[in-house]
Design a protein around this motif. Structure first.
Motif, PDB file in Angstrom:
ATOM      1  N   GLN A   8       7.755  33.486  17.338  1.00 53.52           N
ATOM      2  CA  GLN A   8       6.555  32.662  17.357  1.00 53.52           C
ATOM      3  C   GLN A   8       6.775  31.322  18.055  1.00 53.52           C
ATOM      4  O   GLN A   8       5.828  30.611  18.338  1.00 53.52           O
ATOM      5  CB  GLN A   8       6.052  32.428  15.933  1.00 53.52           C
ATOM      6  N   ASP A  10       7.674  29.227  21.267  1.00 50.88           N
ATOM      7  CA  ASP A  10       7.694  29.369  22.717  1.00 50.88           C
ATOM      8  C   ASP A  10       8.921  28.622  23.251  1.00 50.88           C
ATOM      9  O   ASP A  10       8.953  27.398  23.283  1.00 50.88           O
ATOM     10  CB  ASP A  10       6.415  28.799  23.313  1.00 50.88           C
ATOM     11  N   ILE A  96       1.712  26.539  16.857  1.00 48.86           N
ATOM     12  CA  ILE A  96       1.901  27.934  17.282  1.00 48.86           C
ATOM     13  C   ILE A  96       0.556  28.570  17.606  1.00 48.86           C
ATOM     14  O   ILE A  96       0.395  29.236  18.631  1.00 48.86           O
ATOM     15  CB  ILE A  96       2.649  28.742  16.196  1.00 48.86           C
ATOM     16  N   GLU A  97      -0.439  28.355  16.760  1.00 48.47           N
ATOM     17  CA  GLU A  97      -1.769  28.918  16.998  1.00 48.47           C
ATOM     18  C   GLU A  97      -2.380  28.352  18.275  1.00 48.47           C
ATOM     19  O   GLU A  97      -3.002  29.078  19.048  1.00 48.47           O
ATOM     20  CB  GLU A  97      -2.690  28.666  15.798  1.00 48.47           C
ATOM     21  N   ARG A  99      -0.703  27.235  20.880  1.00 51.48           N
ATOM     22  CA  ARG A  99       0.024  27.844  22.001  1.00 51.48           C
ATOM     23  C   ARG A  99      -0.435  29.272  22.254  1.00 51.48           C
ATOM     24  O   ARG A  99      -0.551  29.703  23.395  1.00 51.48           O
ATOM     25  CB  ARG A  99       1.528  27.835  21.734  1.00 51.48           C
ATOM     26  N   LYS A 100      -0.694  30.014  21.176  1.00 48.93           N
ATOM     27  CA  LYS A 100      -1.179  31.391  21.327  1.00 48.93           C
ATOM     28  C   LYS A 100      -2.537  31.404  22.027  1.00 48.93           C
ATOM     29  O   LYS A 100      -2.778  32.219  22.908  1.00 48.93           O
ATOM     30  CB  LYS A 100      -1.288  32.083  19.966  1.00 48.93           C
ATOM     31  N   ARG A 101      -3.437  30.498  21.602  1.00 42.92           N
ATOM     32  CA  ARG A 101      -4.755  30.430  22.235  1.00 42.92           C
ATOM     33  C   ARG A 101      -4.617  30.072  23.717  1.00 42.92           C
ATOM     34  O   ARG A 101      -5.275  30.656  24.571  1.00 42.92           O
ATOM     35  CB  ARG A 101      -5.641  29.417  21.523  1.00 42.92           C
ATOM     36  N   ALA A 103      -1.984  30.561  25.647  1.00 39.61           N
ATOM     37  CA  ALA A 103      -1.384  31.703  26.344  1.00 39.61           C
ATOM     38  C   ALA A 103      -2.426  32.782  26.620  1.00 39.61           C
ATOM     39  O   ALA A 103      -2.426  33.398  27.690  1.00 39.61           O
ATOM     40  CB  ALA A 103      -0.222  32.274  25.534  1.00 39.61           C
ATOM     41  N   GLU A 104      -3.327  33.003  25.677  1.00 39.24           N
ATOM     42  CA  GLU A 104      -4.396  33.995  25.863  1.00 39.24           C
ATOM     43  C   GLU A 104      -5.348  33.557  26.966  1.00 39.24           C
ATOM     44  O   GLU A 104      -5.764  34.363  27.803  1.00 39.24           O
ATOM     45  CB  GLU A 104      -5.150  34.239  24.554  1.00 39.24           C
TER      46      GLU A 104
END
Length: 183
Positions: A8, A10, A96-97, A99-101, A103-104
């Protein structure tokens, strides 16, 4: 539990926050190794959250990177990354959330660039073939189609040679056109 946490995080962000300048090359990042002196980059960060220096041989994940760079113990490296006792703190979870958004969004943007570029290539090639067979006196009949031709070339040039900022501006404009059409 720790292996899930490692995935999780990056590692590219961790490496860059440690002062290593990374440049994207395909699906990986490359930069000068922080563990030895070099002029030609041999330090790679891969999309599976691992790093490897092909100059000195150092390799590992985000926790290994922090341990080696700062000389920390495993537990101190976890604390440095914001992971305490194998749990992610609320601040790290939000990060983390986020970064995920991000990245998406980047994934969708790159997918759009590839699809739009292919679509433009098809439009340009088919229009060029069509133009060869049109007698000059009939060009007015094809004016609505031919009117878009310079715009397609311009957009294609942006997607091939433009900077990310220009591509993103084009992406935003295309999304606005799509909203107007669907209304």
């Amino acid at each position: 539990m720790i292996s899930e946490l490692k995935q999780q995080i990056d590692i590219a962000d961790v490496v860059q926050s440690a002062g290593v300048e990374l440049k994207q090359r395909g699906t990986r990042h490359v930069g000068c190794c922080p563990f030895h002196s070099e002029k030609t980059p041999s330090f790679y960060v891969f999309d599976d959250n691992r790093f490897k220096c092909f100059g000195c041989g150092e390799s590992g994940d985000s926790i290994d990177f922090i341990q080696k760079l700062y000389g920390l113990s495993f537990m101190d490296a976890l604390k440095h990354l914001g992971i305490e006792q194998g749990r992610i703190t609320p601040e790290i979870r939000r990060d983390i959330e986020q970064r995920k958004r991000k990245a998406e969004l980047v994934r969708r943007f790159k997918l759009w660039c590839g699809r739009y570029s292919a679509h433009l290539g098809t439009l340009i090639n088919r229009t060029e073939k069509l133009m060869k067979g049109i007698p000059p006196e009939d060009l007015d009949l094809y004016a609505p189609l031919l009117h878009g031709f310079p715009v397609w070339h311009y957009h294609s040039e942006i997607l091939i040679h433009g900077k990310d900022k220009e591509k993103y501006k084009l992406y935003k404009e295309a999304r606005q056109w799509k909203k107007k059409i669907s209304i």
